[in-house]
Design an enzyme around this catalytic site. Structure first.
Site, mmCIF file in Angstrom:
data_model
loop_
_atom_site.group_PDB
_atom_site.id
_atom_site.type_symbol
_atom_site.label_atom_id
_atom_site.label_comp_id
_atom_site.label_asym_id
_atom_site.label_seq_id
_atom_site.Cartn_x
_atom_site.Cartn_y
_atom_site.Cartn_z
ATOM 1 N N HIS A 1 -8.439 0.118 -0.580
ATOM 2 C CA HIS A 1 -8.837 0.578 0.741
ATOM 3 C C HIS A 1 -9.796 1.726 0.501
ATOM 4 C CE1 HIS A 1 -5.676 -0.947 3.849
ATOM 5 N NE2 HIS A 1 -6.463 -1.898 3.388
ATOM 6 N N ASP B 1 -11.354 1.100 4.803
ATOM 7 C CA ASP B 1 -10.342 1.599 5.739
ATOM 8 C C ASP B 1 -10.735 2.978 6.232
ATOM 9 O OD1 ASP B 1 -8.128 2.082 7.238
ATOM 10 O OD2 ASP B 1 -6.729 2.296 5.569
ATOM 11 N N LYS C 1 1.490 5.555 -0.112
ATOM 12 C CA LYS C 1 0.926 6.717 0.574
ATOM 13 C C LYS C 1 1.703 7.962 0.171
ATOM 14 C CE LYS C 1 -0.770 8.086 5.098
ATOM 15 N NZ LYS C 1 -1.193 7.616 6.411
ATOM 16 N N ASP D 1 -9.522 9.494 7.045
ATOM 17 C CA ASP D 1 -10.228 8.230 7.267
ATOM 18 C C ASP D 1 -11.638 8.408 7.820
ATOM 19 O OD1 ASP D 1 -8.238 6.004 6.537
ATOM 20 O OD2 ASP D 1 -7.026 7.310 7.795
ATOM 21 N N HIS E 1 -4.791 8.283 0.073
ATOM 22 C CA HIS E 1 -3.326 8.309 0.035
ATOM 23 C C HIS E 1 -2.721 9.010 -1.170
ATOM 24 C CE1 HIS E 1 -2.614 4.857 3.109
ATOM 25 N NE2 HIS E 1 -3.490 5.755 3.525
ATOM 26 N N GLU F 1 0.830 -1.210 0.000
ATOM 27 C CA GLU F 1 0.000 0.000 0.000
ATOM 28 C C GLU F 1 0.863 1.258 0.000
ATOM 29 O OE1 GLU F 1 -2.515 0.352 3.465
ATOM 30 O OE2 GLU F 1 -3.661 2.021 2.629
#
Ligand code: RNT
Ligand code: ZN
Length: 420
Positions: free
Chosen positions: A287, A327, A229, A297, A263, A227
């Site tokens: 996500h 997420d 970011k 989030d 992200h 993942e």
């Protein structure tokens, strides 16, 4: 809601969609089989059970102090089951390593499948699959801001070992449950301020990951994703696991990337990335989250981007190669409601995308008739989608419309409010 009315409304909606060539019954059959992976960490604010009273680190943050967070494995399972009873469709449950269920004092570089055996029993009981994540944060070995890309050999080795052990736990999940596990590797590694060396940490992350995936790896039972970011709190200037890093790693190593909606730069959207990524990788992990000004989030809502994500999967037939995970972590509202709202919205977005005469619209596009394309897209927004959604909920035995809220309020009164 009156059952007869739901059916009546559905029958009318079915006719409307049939006039566009869409078989709503077939759509609902398909939707029911699409797994959505519910993340365990919404239930307890990413605390986990392995260590007591550890502050959340890694540049992520949970804000809010709504009462009722799960404090034990049993409470988390009870809460997740409550949420699942309010959400239609196929679910998986996504665990982090810190959610091990054990009385032993084990560190992250010592975890074994047996520490997660009770999760397998639970998943079997519910008939669901499990997904997994190594937890490369909220731990003293992550205090320098670097984990697997650390220049300190002892730190790097610790996280490589943790990831290998996590992979083995995940393979065990897949084997035991007969449903492939998806494991996501996310590392918060980065610098607050401008680094001299941007290459070294990335090289070390690459080499570290290569060690994680060396040897016998069971890809039948476990699929691995990295993942990316853009930045985290305290790592504003440089993040090792950038988008280019992860995409390059996944393509060259036959792994997946995980695209997290929060992200990327604020106007960059993952819905436009899906089709490119899947030209070069076999599978994809998402996500689904909701960034508000930053990677905040927030609970997923039915906004344009969520619908665009669903379109990006459904229109070109990429749903079967994509693993949908959620997420978000909001501690300012009831956590079971957060799960329910976010997951139901993901289902709604998929349903909307499936209730589209895509082929006809594609013909318009290829014929250069952009007028009709835009007209159709806009008219579809007010087609009787809600009647199909209500019927789907009813026939799948979950509350229709906001009726689920009554169940959450009762649960809050009877269970959550007693957690003091
Ligand atoms: C953090 C990443 C990561 C975490 C979870 C808890 O920015 O999105 O996926 O949210 O692993
Ligand atoms: Zn994420």
């Amino acid at each position: 809601m009156n059952e007869a009315n739901i059916i009546k409304a559905y029958e009318l909606a079915k006719e409307s969609y049939a006039s566009l060539g869409i078989d709503t019954d077939a759509v609902l059959e398909k939707l029911k089989t699409v797994p959505i992976s519910m993340h365990c960490w919404q239930g307890d604010d990413v605390a986990g059970f392995l260590f007591k009273d550890v502050a959340l680190s890694g540049g992520i943050q949970v804000t809010g102090n709504y009462p009722g967070a799960a404090r034990t494995v049993a409470e988390l399972r009870q809460d997740a089951e409550k949420a699942m009873s309010l959400i239609p469709g196929t679910k998986k449950f996504n665990l982090h390593a810190i959610y091990a269920d054990t009385d032993e004092k084990v560190d992250l570089n010592e975890i074994e499948p047996r520490h997660f055996a009770s999760w397998v029993d639970w998943a079997k009981k519910l008939g669901i699959g499990l997904d997994f994540n190594p937890t490369c944060f909220s731990h003293p070995m992550a205090d320098t801001g670097f984990t697997i890309s650390s220049a300190n050999k002892e730190i790097q080795d610790f996280w490589v070992e943790h990831c290998i052990r996590s992979r083995k736990v995940a393979e065990y999940f897949g084997r035991e449950l007969g449903i492939p596990c998806v494991t996501n590797y996310w590392f918060p590694d980065g610098y607050k301020d401008i680094p001299v060396d941007r290459e070294g940490p990335r090289r070390r992350m690459m080499e570290g990951l290569d060690r994680v995936f060396a040897g016998d790896i069971d890809e039948k039972n476990n699929r691995n994703a990295v993942e990316s970011k853009v930045f985290g709190i305290g790592a504003e200037s440089y993040t090792v696991g950038s988008n280019e890093f992860c995409l390059g790693y996944a393509v060259s190593r036959n792994k997946m990337v995980c695209l997290d909606a929060g992200h990327f730069h604020p106007t960059e959207v993952i819905s436009d990335k899906v089709s490119s990524v899947l030209l070069y990788t076999k599978e994809l992990l998402l996500h689904v989250s909701r960034p508000v000004r930053w990677d905040s989030d927030h609970v997923v809502i039915l906004d344009d981007e969520l619908q665009n994500i669903a379109h990006a999967l459904v229109r070109p037939g990429l749903l079967d190669r994509t693993h949908i995970g959620l997420d978000f972590f909001d501690a300012s509202i009831n956590r079971i409601a957060a799960w329910t709202i976010g997951t139901r919205n993901m289902e709604k977005a998929l349903l909307m995308a499936m209730l589209e005469p895509t082929e006809k619209m594609l013909e318009m596009e290829l014929a250069g008739d952009y007028t009709s394309r835009l007209a159709m897209m806009e008219e579809l927004k007010t087609y009787p989608f809600a009647a199909v959604w209500d019927y789907y909920c009813m026939t799948n035995g979950v509350p229709v419309r906001e009726e689920w809220l009554t169940a959450v309020k009762e649960y809050e009164r009877d269970v959550l409010s007693k957690r003091v």
